[in-house]
Each structure stands twice: as structure tokens, then as C-alpha cells.
Design a protein around this motif. Structure first.
Motif, PDB file in Angstrom:
ATOM      1  N   ALA A  92      -5.186  86.421  48.767  1.00  0.00           N
ATOM      2  CA  ALA A  92      -4.234  85.612  48.017  1.00  0.00           C
ATOM      3  C   ALA A  92      -3.818  84.383  48.829  1.00  0.00           C
ATOM      4  N   THR A  93      -3.694  84.555  50.141  1.00  0.00           N
ATOM      5  CA  THR A  93      -3.342  83.435  51.019  1.00  0.00           C
ATOM      6  C   THR A  93      -4.426  82.369  51.011  1.00  0.00           C
ATOM      7  N   SER A  94      -5.680  82.804  51.027  1.00  0.00           N
ATOM      8  CA  SER A  94      -6.797  81.851  50.981  1.00  0.00           C
ATOM      9  C   SER A  94      -6.781  81.065  49.675  1.00  0.00           C
ATOM     10  N   PHE A  95      -6.456  81.749  48.572  1.00  0.00           N
ATOM     11  CA  PHE A  95      -6.361  81.047  47.291  1.00  0.00           C
ATOM     12  C   PHE A  95      -5.269  79.993  47.327  1.00  0.00           C
ATOM     13  N   ILE A  96      -4.079  80.372  47.808  1.00  0.00           N
ATOM     14  CA  ILE A  96      -2.961  79.425  47.863  1.00  0.00           C
ATOM     15  C   ILE A  96      -3.313  78.223  48.731  1.00  0.00           C
ATOM     16  N   ASN A  97      -3.968  78.465  49.865  1.00  0.00           N
ATOM     17  CA  ASN A  97      -4.381  77.360  50.739  1.00  0.00           C
ATOM     18  C   ASN A  97      -5.405  76.460  50.044  1.00  0.00           C
ATOM     19  N   HIS A  98      -6.360  77.095  49.336  1.00  0.00           N
ATOM     20  CA  HIS A  98      -7.391  76.331  48.645  1.00  0.00           C
ATOM     21  C   HIS A  98      -6.792  75.487  47.527  1.00  0.00           C
ATOM     22  N   PHE A  99      -5.942  76.088  46.715  1.00  0.00           N
ATOM     23  CA  PHE A  99      -5.292  75.397  45.607  1.00  0.00           C
ATOM     24  C   PHE A  99      -4.431  74.245  46.131  1.00  0.00           C
ATOM     25  N   SER A 100      -3.662  74.513  47.185  1.00  0.00           N
ATOM     26  CA  SER A 100      -2.770  73.498  47.756  1.00  0.00           C
ATOM     27  C   SER A 100      -3.556  72.341  48.349  1.00  0.00           C
ATOM     28  N   SER A 101      -4.666  72.644  49.035  1.00  0.00           N
ATOM     29  CA  SER A 101      -5.504  71.590  49.609  1.00  0.00           C
ATOM     30  C   SER A 101      -6.126  70.742  48.519  1.00  0.00           C
TER      31      SER A 101
ATOM     32  N   THR B 119      -2.188  60.602  39.351  1.00  0.00           N
ATOM     33  CA  THR B 119      -1.577  61.615  38.500  1.00  0.00           C
ATOM     34  C   THR B 119      -2.625  62.569  37.931  1.00  0.00           C
ATOM     35  N   GLY B 120      -2.165  63.745  37.564  1.00  0.00           N
ATOM     36  CA  GLY B 120      -3.068  64.729  36.979  1.00  0.00           C
ATOM     37  C   GLY B 120      -2.496  66.125  37.106  1.00  0.00           C
ATOM     38  N   TYR B 121      -3.370  67.111  36.944  1.00  0.00           N
ATOM     39  CA  TYR B 121      -2.968  68.516  37.019  1.00  0.00           C
ATOM     40  C   TYR B 121      -4.036  69.300  37.772  1.00  0.00           C
ATOM     41  N   VAL B 122      -3.604  70.334  38.490  1.00  0.00           N
ATOM     42  CA  VAL B 122      -4.529  71.257  39.147  1.00  0.00           C
ATOM     43  C   VAL B 122      -4.417  72.593  38.430  1.00  0.00           C
ATOM     44  N   TRP B 123      -5.576  73.210  38.149  1.00  0.00           N
ATOM     45  CA  TRP B 123      -5.617  74.420  37.344  1.00  0.00           C
ATOM     46  C   TRP B 123      -6.316  75.561  38.076  1.00  0.00           C
TER      47      TRP B 123
ATOM     48  N   ALA C 213     -16.166  74.910  43.733  1.00  0.00           N
ATOM     49  CA  ALA C 213     -14.795  75.320  44.024  1.00  0.00           C
ATOM     50  C   ALA C 213     -14.629  76.820  44.128  1.00  0.00           C
ATOM     51  N   ARG C 214     -15.529  77.595  43.545  1.00  0.00           N
ATOM     52  CA  ARG C 214     -15.371  79.044  43.521  1.00  0.00           C
ATOM     53  C   ARG C 214     -15.259  79.609  44.929  1.00  0.00           C
ATOM     54  N   GLY C 215     -14.372  80.588  45.081  1.00  0.00           N
ATOM     55  CA  GLY C 215     -14.088  81.138  46.394  1.00  0.00           C
ATOM     56  C   GLY C 215     -15.204  81.963  46.990  1.00  0.00           C
ATOM     57  N   ARG C 216     -16.185  82.417  46.220  1.00  0.00           N
ATOM     58  CA  ARG C 216     -17.289  83.196  46.768  1.00  0.00           C
ATOM     59  C   ARG C 216     -18.601  82.711  46.168  1.00  0.00           C
ATOM     60  N   SER C 217     -19.705  82.970  46.852  1.00  0.00           N
ATOM     61  CA  SER C 217     -21.006  82.509  46.388  1.00  0.00           C
ATOM     62  C   SER C 217     -21.684  83.584  45.566  1.00  0.00           C
ATOM     63  N   TYR C 218     -22.875  83.255  45.029  1.00  0.00           N
ATOM     64  CA  TYR C 218     -23.638  84.249  44.280  1.00  0.00           C
ATOM     65  C   TYR C 218     -24.049  85.405  45.192  1.00  0.00           C
ATOM     66  N   SER C 219     -24.171  86.584  44.609  1.00  0.00           N
ATOM     67  CA  SER C 219     -24.670  87.727  45.367  1.00  0.00           C
ATOM     68  C   SER C 219     -26.173  87.573  45.579  1.00  0.00           C
ATOM     69  N   THR C 220     -26.732  88.365  46.521  1.00  0.00           N
ATOM     70  CA  THR C 220     -28.163  88.296  46.798  1.00  0.00           C
ATOM     71  C   THR C 220     -28.987  88.623  45.561  1.00  0.00           C
ATOM     72  N   SER C 221     -28.534  89.637  44.786  1.00  0.00           N
ATOM     73  CA  SER C 221     -29.272  90.018  43.589  1.00  0.00           C
ATOM     74  C   SER C 221     -29.299  88.884  42.575  1.00  0.00           C
ATOM     75  N   SER C 222     -28.198  88.132  42.469  1.00  0.00           N
ATOM     76  CA  SER C 222     -28.166  87.002  41.543  1.00  0.00           C
ATOM     77  C   SER C 222     -29.141  85.917  41.960  1.00  0.00           C
ATOM     78  N   VAL C 223     -29.234  85.668  43.268  1.00  0.00           N
ATOM     79  CA  VAL C 223     -30.157  84.660  43.774  1.00  0.00           C
ATOM     80  C   VAL C 223     -31.597  85.069  43.497  1.00  0.00           C
TER      81      VAL C 223
ATOM     82  N   TYR D 202       6.589  69.481  47.915  1.00  0.00           N
ATOM     83  CA  TYR D 202       6.637  69.873  46.498  1.00  0.00           C
ATOM     84  C   TYR D 202       5.594  70.953  46.198  1.00  0.00           C
ATOM     85  N   ILE D 203       4.374  70.758  46.685  1.00  0.00           N
ATOM     86  CA  ILE D 203       3.304  71.739  46.472  1.00  0.00           C
ATOM     87  C   ILE D 203       3.636  73.052  47.185  1.00  0.00           C
TER      88      ILE D 203
END
Length: 317
Positions: free
Chosen positions: A141-150, A158-162, A232-242, A288-289
Motif C-alpha cells: 500500500a505504501t508503494s502505491f501511495i508513493n507511486h500515485f503521489s509521484s 491542471t488535471g486529475y490523477v486516477w 504505470a502498472r505496479g507489476r509486470s506480466y507473469s512468465t506464463s503470460s510472456v 496538498y498531495i
């Protein structure tokens, strides 16, 4: 007797005129901001003061809806919901201003809905099942918050982060600039449009299932959004997917395209200066973030996550 008849006709005429006038007034106020699930007067400390919440929830939100009401009066968009107006206006350059105000109302309404008073521990991240989904996708969860904040700090203007969920329940962080919206990034999902519309404020019917023909104002097409989500995804494809992609490239391409047809927002942060300047000043974006995380309604975020899962029983690859 003739005088009585004349008086009756006059009263009837006046009554019809009043009804027509009332109808016009009602039409001009067709879109109004919904009531928020928290007290605006109390603000959302430590994230936003009462002044900042009022400016964002009343002046900005209803202001955009008022502008939209004026622009759509007497047009083909007059009887549409805010969400359907965004979808349809995105197809026509001549409706750019209509799109802008409608999209801002949707985005800003979604942002406001994601917030809750900080003392409400039942809606905290530690007590929410969404924490497991964040850990699965971002490592923690900490990694997500850091990633989103960065990501938010790196966005200029102006804009939005989702925080969004793709077609196979993966999570990613995506930004939209200006009045760009998640609603027309990929295929339009009726449930998603209905939820966004309710948050923006409208008394109209739910949007149709029509597909948008043009990319959103953020400049992201379906393909480029897919690339952004992969990056942006936090993890890559698995070996089987590749291995599957190497063995069956055409099928993998179709599956990869399918996963980006449906993008559902779960959480949103506004990066408009008018939101943070009253409390943090011109250069207060970073603080603010940082304070945003103390007022996120994680309980609602998880309910949205569950709803998307229930709507789309899609096989994971």
C-alpha cells in the motif's frame, strides 16, 4: 356574464403563462450539484479547510453546471444526463465548450465523492479490503501511495490523477489533463457513466450504451491508454503470460486489446490550483498531495472495486 367569461379566459391565460415560465426555469436548472456525504462547513481537515471545500464543491462544481445549463439550452444536449453529454460532445469539435464544462463537473464530482473526514477510521486504508488489491498490484500500500503521489507531482498543469481498474481487474495510476475524462478513454460502460453522472449532479435519464467515436480531451486514445497502463502498472506480466504471447501473438494481441476496452475509476485527486491554493499557497502542491491520504474514503473505493468485479466476470490471462 360576458365579463365573467372574459375574466376566466384571462385567468386561464395567465395560469398557462406561469406554467410555461416555471417550466423554462426548471429547464434552465436541469443540472444541479448533489449533496455531499459530509459537512462542507466543517471542511475536511487536515486536507482541506471549509473555504477550500466550499470553493470546490459549490463555486466550481455548480459553476460548471450553470455554464453547462446555459450552453445546452435549446440544443440536442438539453435532455441528456451530464455523462451522456460528455460522451456525445466528445465526438464534435463544435461542442468543445459543452464537453469541457460537463467533463469538469463529472471529474470534480468524483473527486469530492472520494473524500471523508479524517477521524472516520472505519474508512481508513488499514481497515479496508482494498489494501490487498493494492499490495497485489503495487507490492504494498505504501508503494502505491508513493507511486500515485509521484505521478501527481510529475503532472504539470491542471488535471486529475486516477486509480483505475482495467478489463482483467489489474490496477494502475493514470492522469488526465485539463477537462480530459476517463469516461471516453475506452468503451463506454453504462454503470460507470451512471455512477459518474450521479456524482456530477443531474436529474436526467441514465446514459445510453453508445460508443464514443473520438478520443477524450486528454489526447489519449484507447491504444495510447493501454500503453500508459502497461507502463504505470505496479507489476509486470507473469512468465506464463510472456510465453503465451510468444506462442500465440495474434490471440495475445486480441486479449491485450480487450483488457483496455473497459477502464473503471476507483479513486481520483484533483490537481487544479484553485483547490489547493486557499490552504497551501501557490507552491503548496506537494503538501496538498501528502495530506490527501488522510481523507480518502477507502471503504467507498473498495465498494467500487467490488462492483466492477461483479459487473464483469472476465477471465484472467
Amino acid at each position: 356574464m360576458a365579463s365573467t367569461s372574459s375574466t376566466s379566459r384571462l385567468l386561464s391565460s395567465c395560469t398557462c403563462a406561469v406554467r410555461r415560465s416555471a417550466f423554462r426555469i426548471q429547464r434552465s436548472q436541469i443540472h444541479t450539484a448533489p449533496r455531499l456525504p459530509y459537512d462542507i462547513e466543517s471542511g475536511l481537515p487536515p486536507f482541506l479547510s471549509s473555504k477550500a471545500v466550499k470553493g470546490t464543491a459549490i463555486e466550481w462544481q455548480q459553476g460548471n453546471l450553470n455554464k453547462l445549463n446555459d450552453l445546452i439550452r435549446g440544443t440536442k444536449h438539453e435532455n441528456k444526463s451530464v455523462a451522456q453529454t460528455v460522451i456525445d460532445a466528445a465526438k464534435s469539435p463544435s461542442d468543445a465548450l459543452i464537453f469541457g464544462h460537463a467533463s469538469e463537473a463529472l471529474n470534480n464530482g468524483y473527486f469530492l465523492s472520494c473524500l471523508t473526514p479524517s477521524q472516520d477510521q472505519e474508512k481508513s486504508l488499514e481497515n479496508s479490503p482494498i489494501k490487498q488489491a493494492l499490495e497485489n498490484n503495487f507490492g504494498s500500500a505504501t508503494s502505491f501511495i508513493n507511486h500515485f503521489s509521484s505521478y501527481a507531482m510529475g503532472m504539470f498543469g491542471t488535471g486529475y490523477v486516477w486509480l483505475v481498474m482495467d478489463g482483467v481487474d489489474n490496477l494502475a495510476v493514470v492522469g488526465t489533463y485539463g477537462s480530459g475524462t476517463m469516461l471516453v478513454q475506452g468503451s463506454v460502460q453504462p454503470a460507470k457513466a451512471a455512477e459518474l453522472n450521479a456524482l456530477a449532479g443531474s436529474v436526467d435519464a441514465a446514459p445510453s450504451n453508445e460508443q464514443p467515436a473520438a478520443p477524450s480531451a486528454s489526447g489519449s486514445s484507447t491504444g495510447s491508454l493501454g500503453a500508459a497502463l502497461n507502463k504505470a502498472r505496479g507489476r509486470s506480466y507473469s512468465t506464463s503470460s510472456v510465453l503465451q504471447a510468444l506462442a500465440f501473438p495474434e490471440r495475445h494481441a486480441r486479449e491485450n486489446e480487450e483488457r483496455f476496452k473497459s477502464i473503471h475509476p476507483l479513486l481520483c485527486l484533483s490537481l487544479h490550483p484553485h483547490v489547493y491554493i486557499p490552504d497551501y499557497g501557490i507552491w503548496g502542491k506537494e503538501e496538498y498531495i501528502r495530506n490527501f491520504w488522510g481523507n480518502v474514503n477507502w471503504e467507498l473505493c473498495y465498494r467500487r472495486y467490488q462492483k466492477v468485479q461483479e459487473l464483469r466476470p472476465i477471465r484472467k490471462y
